[in-house]
Design a protein around this motif. Structure first.
Motif, PDB file in Angstrom:
ATOM      1  N   ALA A   1       0.803  -1.224   0.000  1.00  0.00           N
ATOM      2  CA  ALA A   1       0.000   0.000   0.000  1.00  0.00           C
ATOM      3  C   ALA A   1       0.836   1.275   0.000  1.00  0.00           C
ATOM      4  O   ALA A   1       0.330   2.351  -0.323  1.00  0.00           O
ATOM      5  N   SER A   2       2.106   1.179   0.349  1.00  0.00           N
ATOM      6  CA  SER A   2       2.910   2.385   0.588  1.00  0.00           C
ATOM      7  C   SER A   2       3.239   3.157  -0.677  1.00  0.00           C
ATOM      8  O   SER A   2       3.367   4.388  -0.641  1.00  0.00           O
ATOM      9  N   GLY A   3       3.426   2.449  -1.787  1.00  0.00           N
ATOM     10  CA  GLY A   3       3.863   3.126  -3.009  1.00  0.00           C
ATOM     11  C   GLY A   3       5.267   3.667  -2.897  1.00  0.00           C
ATOM     12  O   GLY A   3       5.671   4.564  -3.655  1.00  0.00           O
ATOM     13  N   ALA A   4       6.053   3.136  -1.961  1.00  0.00           N
ATOM     14  CA  ALA A   4       7.384   3.672  -1.670  1.00  0.00           C
ATOM     15  C   ALA A   4       8.277   3.649  -2.900  1.00  0.00           C
ATOM     16  O   ALA A   4       8.309   2.669  -3.645  1.00  0.00           O
ATOM     17  N   GLY A   5       8.995   4.734  -3.101  1.00  0.00           N
ATOM     18  CA  GLY A   5       9.912   4.844  -4.227  1.00  0.00           C
ATOM     19  C   GLY A   5      10.106   6.297  -4.611  1.00  0.00           C
ATOM     20  O   GLY A   5       9.457   7.196  -4.046  1.00  0.00           O
TER      21      GLY A   5
END
Length: 372
Positions: free
Chosen positions: A270-274
């Motif tokens: 869910a984080s969409g980290a990047g």
């Protein structure tokens, strides 16, 4: 920019002149009008100019018509990182981008290709379609596919200080069953089709992990949908995949569920980290997106993003044997065991009504399917 020999430079210049002259593409089109975008279509058709033009023309038609409104309008309506029903999609067919790998990293820049993850272990379309309509789900799939070239790859390039043109895809099939395969067969085929035809040359490699014994049968079906070039980018890593993935991805960038150490507070899925999420936060705070880099770094790229020679040694596309059973014997056995007529009707109905041009499902048909 990618390094081209004289002949390919000539063809790129001719291709650019023709596609603009014939108004297949226009300045400002959201597909992108830069050389790297045009090169993706040229490479996909081995620099055959008529075939490359046809591919680009078909792509432009899809972009204007998908979902009955076009991909740009869909992007206005759907935030790929936050749309109604996303939590259920992640629960029942998790597809997400998460940080980057370390292939081709230059000097002090740690960022590489974006990592795209698909987890099939909890796949359950009937349950999913209690929370989001099949039409909205398909629209979200299309928007996420387009967001790779619209946002993810450009952000990755800015973070890396060089051109990043492909993603590293991980598909986890742990616990994936034949009944789940029949559920998702048509949607998977349509997804592969839009990826190959409308976003060509964006998959650097695809690593399949935790392949079940039934994968022999599944692969014999799936590989018919894929071009030879796509098949050559797929690696079967089985259950002993962790060390190999960690050669390509830092542990703190690889989700813990895949053998890494990353445990994002809101969940890695869910984080969409990047870099793309870093840029979104920067824009929200009124800062200019992107990171300043020495311009010389941008010239240190070779073919595509420097990963042309990257290979995973465990590749075995024909899968001659799984658990001591020949491919043909296993395929015959699973064909007998798997009765499509008893599988979820979603796949059967969608087969006829999700166009392989990537068009949206017919509402009445998939509404009935979601109720089955």
């Amino acid at each position: 920019m990618s390094v081209l020999d004289a002949e390919h430079q000539r063809k790129l210049a001719q291709f650019k002149e023709e596609v603009f002259g014939e108004e297949i593409i226009h300045e400002g089109d959201s597909i992108g009008t830069d050389d790297e975008t045009l090169l993706r279509f040229l490479r996909a058709r081995k620099f055959d100019l008529p075939q490359s033009k046809l591919m680009l023309k078909n792509c432009q038609h899809w972009r204007k018509t998908v979902g009955g409104k076009g991909i740009d309008k869909l992007h206005e309506e759907i935030n790929p990182f936050d749309y109604p029903g996303r939590s259920e999609v992640l629960k029942h067919w998790a597809m997400f981008v998460h940080k980057t790998d370390k292939v081709g990293v230059i000097n002090c820049h740690k960022q590489g290709r974006p990592v795209s993850v698909q987890i099939f272990r909890e796949l359950n379309l009937p349950e999913l379609y209690k929370h989001i309509t099949p039409e909205k789900h398909w629209d979200a799939i299309c928007v996420n596919a387009d967001n790779l070239t619209r946002e993810i790859l450009p952000s990755s390039s800015r973070a890396a200080g060089r051109h990043i043109g492909t993603a590293f895809v991980i598909t986890d099939l742990k616990g994936f069953t034949l009944s789940q395969f029949w559920q998702v067969k048509s949607l998977a085929r349509s997804s592969f089709q839009i990826s190959q035809d409308y976003f060509p040359e964006t998959m650097g490699r695809l690593a399949i992990i935790n392949a079940p014994s039934s994968f022999t049968f599944i692969w014999n079906v799936v590989k018919r949908w894929l071009s030879k070039e796509t098949q050559e980018k797929i690696d079967i890593l089985g259950v002993d995949y962790r060390d190999r993935l960690l050669e390509l991805i830092d542990a703190d960038s690889l989700p813990a569920i895949l053998g890494g150490s990353c445990q994002c507070k809101e969940g890695c899925d869910a984080s969409g980290a990047g870099p793309w999420m870093d840029e979104r936060r920067a824009r929200a705070n009124g800062q200019a997106p992107g990171v300043e880099h020495d311009a010389s770094l941008l010239e240190q790229t070779t073919d595509d993003d420097g990963t042309a020679d990257e290979q995973v040694p465990n590749k075995n596309l024909d899968i001659p044997e799984i658990n001591g059973e020949s491919a043909q014997k296993a395929a015959d056995k699973h064909q007998q065991d798997a009765d499509p007529s008893t599988a979820n009707d979603i796949s059967m109905l969608a087969e006829s009504h999700i166009g392989y041009d990537g068009s949206a499902p017919k509402p009445s048909v998939l509404a009935a399917a979601s109720a089955s």
